[in-house]
Structure formats: structure tokens, C-alpha cells
Enzyme design. Sequence first.
Site, PDB file in Angstrom:
ATOM      1  N   ARG A  11     112.541  27.018  -1.840  1.00 23.78           N
ATOM      2  CA  ARG A  11     113.565  26.642  -0.869  1.00 23.78           C
ATOM      3  C   ARG A  11     113.082  25.478  -0.023  1.00 23.78           C
ATOM      4  O   ARG A  11     111.901  25.349   0.266  1.00 23.78           O
ATOM      5  CB  ARG A  11     113.880  27.849   0.022  1.00 23.78           C
ATOM      6  CG  ARG A  11     115.065  27.658   0.954  1.00 23.78           C
ATOM      7  CD  ARG A  11     115.473  28.995   1.567  1.00 23.78           C
ATOM      8  NE  ARG A  11     114.490  29.458   2.532  1.00 23.78           N
ATOM      9  CZ  ARG A  11     114.551  29.206   3.839  1.00 23.78           C
ATOM     10  NH1 ARG A  11     115.539  28.481   4.327  1.00 23.78           N
ATOM     11  NH2 ARG A  11     113.631  29.675   4.659  1.00 23.78           N
ATOM     12  N   ASN A  21     106.528  24.119   0.634  1.00 25.58           N
ATOM     13  CA  ASN A  21     106.373  24.255  -0.810  1.00 25.58           C
ATOM     14  C   ASN A  21     105.833  23.012  -1.498  1.00 25.58           C
ATOM     15  O   ASN A  21     105.316  23.093  -2.618  1.00 25.58           O
ATOM     16  CB  ASN A  21     107.703  24.661  -1.440  1.00 25.58           C
ATOM     17  CG  ASN A  21     108.043  26.113  -1.158  1.00 25.58           C
ATOM     18  OD1 ASN A  21     107.185  26.977  -1.227  1.00 25.58           O
ATOM     19  ND2 ASN A  21     109.301  26.370  -0.830  1.00 25.58           N
ATOM     20  N   ARG A  72     120.030  25.272  -6.899  1.00 21.79           N
ATOM     21  CA  ARG A  72     120.387  26.511  -6.211  1.00 21.79           C
ATOM     22  C   ARG A  72     121.547  26.253  -5.240  1.00 21.79           C
ATOM     23  O   ARG A  72     121.475  25.311  -4.442  1.00 21.79           O
ATOM     24  CB  ARG A  72     119.184  27.061  -5.443  1.00 21.79           C
ATOM     25  CG  ARG A  72     119.429  28.457  -4.869  1.00 21.79           C
ATOM     26  CD  ARG A  72     118.382  28.872  -3.854  1.00 21.79           C
ATOM     27  NE  ARG A  72     117.010  28.761  -4.351  1.00 21.79           N
ATOM     28  CZ  ARG A  72     115.963  29.237  -3.668  1.00 21.79           C
ATOM     29  NH1 ARG A  72     116.147  29.828  -2.490  1.00 21.79           N
ATOM     30  NH2 ARG A  72     114.755  29.088  -4.153  1.00 21.79           N
ATOM     31  N   SER A  82     118.371  36.603  -0.076  1.00 20.83           N
ATOM     32  CA  SER A  82     117.277  37.384  -0.656  1.00 20.83           C
ATOM     33  C   SER A  82     116.752  36.741  -1.932  1.00 20.83           C
ATOM     34  O   SER A  82     117.458  35.974  -2.608  1.00 20.83           O
ATOM     35  CB  SER A  82     117.759  38.807  -0.976  1.00 20.83           C
ATOM     36  OG  SER A  82     118.709  38.767  -2.034  1.00 20.83           O
ATOM     37  N   GLN A 103     105.711  33.464  -6.598  1.00 21.58           N
ATOM     38  CA  GLN A 103     105.764  32.932  -5.245  1.00 21.58           C
ATOM     39  C   GLN A 103     104.777  31.771  -5.108  1.00 21.58           C
ATOM     40  O   GLN A 103     103.575  31.934  -5.349  1.00 21.58           O
ATOM     41  CB  GLN A 103     105.393  34.018  -4.223  1.00 21.58           C
ATOM     42  CG  GLN A 103     106.213  35.299  -4.381  1.00 21.58           C
ATOM     43  CD  GLN A 103     107.518  35.257  -3.632  1.00 21.58           C
ATOM     44  OE1 GLN A 103     108.203  34.241  -3.643  1.00 21.58           O
ATOM     45  NE2 GLN A 103     107.867  36.346  -2.998  1.00 21.58           N
ATOM     46  N   ARG A 154      87.656  64.081   4.124  1.00 26.19           N
ATOM     47  CA  ARG A 154      87.481  62.637   4.149  1.00 26.19           C
ATOM     48  C   ARG A 154      86.583  62.176   2.996  1.00 26.19           C
ATOM     49  O   ARG A 154      85.416  62.569   2.909  1.00 26.19           O
ATOM     50  CB  ARG A 154      86.851  62.238   5.490  1.00 26.19           C
ATOM     51  CG  ARG A 154      86.810  60.734   5.754  1.00 26.19           C
ATOM     52  CD  ARG A 154      86.129  60.444   7.081  1.00 26.19           C
ATOM     53  NE  ARG A 154      86.158  59.037   7.419  1.00 26.19           N
ATOM     54  CZ  ARG A 154      87.099  58.476   8.184  1.00 26.19           C
ATOM     55  NH1 ARG A 154      88.059  59.227   8.693  1.00 26.19           N
ATOM     56  NH2 ARG A 154      87.083  57.181   8.440  1.00 26.19           N
TER      57      ARG A 154
END
Length: 383
Positions: A11, A21, A72, A82, A103, A154
Site C-alpha cells: 500500500r 514499502n 488495487r 483488511s 509481508q 513450573r
Amino acid sequence: MTDMVALVPLRGGSKSIPDKNIRMIGGKPLCAWVLEAACQSGIFSRVVVSTDSAKIAQTVAGLGLPVEVLDRPAELATDTASTEAVMLHAARCIDFEVVVTIQATSPLVTPEDFRRAAALFRAGGYDSLVTGVRTKRFFWNGDGSPLNYDPRSRPRRQEFAGTFMENGAFYFTRRKLLEESQCRLGGRIAVYEMAPDTAVEIDEPADWEVVERALRLKAVSTATGSLGDIRLLAVDVDGTLTDAGMYWSAEGDRLKKFNTRDAKGLQLVREAGVEVAVLTSENSPIVTARMAKLGITRCYIGVEDKQGCLLELVRDLGIELGQTAYIGDDVNDLACLKLSGFSACPGDAVDAVRAVVHHVSRHKGGMGAVRELCQMILEAQGC
């Protein structure tokens, strides 16, 4: 073979880090790291960038990679849109059985990560896959209830399997799952474990510094291994072959101090078959005389465009930039340092140079920094 497509959402409207980016990190635009890894992995039938930005599309095209750009729609490029919406848009435009959403904010991903994750995904017949980093820390809810262990029993660290933290590097999603659930994860989910240094995603300016440092360490390891392929050593003069001092006599004569050990290093690498070139922006007969004494014929003085000079040298010698080592100390050396397969600087170089080179010498300019690099090349080449 399962038809796998790589999808990289890029984006254009990042607010925390403008132009994130495509901002340069480790000598490349951020997105270049994951795009190169995806292309080199060999598992994808197509590598596709989804972007709303003409600037990003132009940068991607300039990388010279076999990457397609998918326009896009503006409504899918807002702060609230999203990733799943972007994936569904891609599914309407592209045929695939599995989409791997990558990503750009995880540039430490490697081609081998994609290959191993694909093997895991196929072998287990999974519907989706998430990447994560294993942590052996104990986690709690705010209400005082434990999340991943029993305090009454533990476990010792060596006996504790730990918990995976999602690192957001990439996701495998079958088309059927995506279209039915409109979610990237679901059904039978595989977890692919990545290296600890991939835990950081670039979301804030502070993350940028951490990841850039990790990329530099990775680059140093890779570049150091390639010193055996060096065919040209290009050397700056003032502040590198000299101590950056300028000496004047009462009569107005200028003098420079050179280091005989640096000279011996240059002689040794030349004897090993490595070309040596000296580049200086100063039009100095002192440098010409010194290089003539050393038998170095590739001496370029008064060079205003060092980058152009280096590129011409590489073309004349018929070698690649990756076979070039460059050592310099100041900002006019930055372009050459970033272009070269291995870059180095004296220990007292300016901060801007120290921040980008593969190797910072233990020695100052004119005091053995060049000899140190020569020795590294000789050792790597078995001399």
C-alpha cells in the site's frame, strides 16, 4: 504440483514511516528483500504485487525481477481495509490453488523459508500456514491467569517446548478456505518456525533501526564469504590511503603521508591476480607519483563522479559489481560503497559511511585500514 502464487500487498499510504514499502534499507527498497526471496525460492508460478501506488509500481518494475503488478482499487488501500480484502480481490483476478501472502515488513525472510514452509504445507495436507518464532517466556492474562504453563508445575527451560509468536512474515491459504471463510487462516493450520531475528516487523521507526542492523549483519556474513570472488579492489585516497591530513611547507608545497604496509598489501593482492584501482576527487600529482612508484597504473585523479568511474572500470575489466571491493571514508564514496560486492572503511570514517559498509576496519585511515582489507581478500582467496 500445487499451483502456488505469491502475493505481496504494498500500500502507498503508510503514515508511521512515509513511503515505507519502497524506502531504502540495507541498500535496497524494503519490498525488494521479500520479492527477491520469493522469486529465488522457485516454488511460485507467479509473484504478484498488489498496489494502489504508481510510485511503488515503478519501483517494483525497476528491480528487474519477474514480478507482476496488480492494480488495487482505492477502497482497498485505506487504513481500515483488511489484508483479506486484498487477497479476495487478487483471487478474483488470478488463478491459483494456494496463495502465499507475504509481508514486505519482514525483509529477513529467505528463499529457503518459502521452500521449507511449502514442503511442510504439502506433506501435512494443511489448509493454511502461519509463520512464527518460538519463545520460552511465560505469559499471563491481565486477570492473573497463566496462558502457557501451570505455575504449580513450573517447567525448567530445557524441558519447556515454549510458545510460538506469530511474526507476520507470510501466510499460506488455500483458495477454497479463503473464499468460504474470508480469512487467511483456518481449517488445519500449520506453524512454520522461523529464526529468532525475524521476530521484529517494521511498523514503527524504532523497528527500522533494529531490522536494518540485522540486515547488515546478514549482508556482512554473505559478503565476507564472497571475498574469494573479488577481482577488483578500488581504493579512495584522502582519509583511506592517507590519514586525511594535508601537510604544507613554508614554500607552499603540499605533502601527504602514505603507509608502507598499505602499499605492501596492494602489492600482494595484485600479485594474487586482483586488479587495483585508486580513485580520488583531488587533482593531485602527489598521488600520481606515489601510485607510479607502486606500479599501479589504474590511478584516477580529479574524479568528480566516482560512481561513473567505477562502473566504467567494471565494464572495461569485463567483471560484475559483485566482484568489486571498495574502501573509502567519506560521503563522496557512498555510491561506490553501496554498489560494490564488498565495502569497507577505515575505523575513523564518517558515520554515514560506517553505517552502510560491510566491514569497519580496526585501523584508521593511512594507518593500516587498506592492508587489513587486502589481508582479508588474500585469506579468502587462499593466498
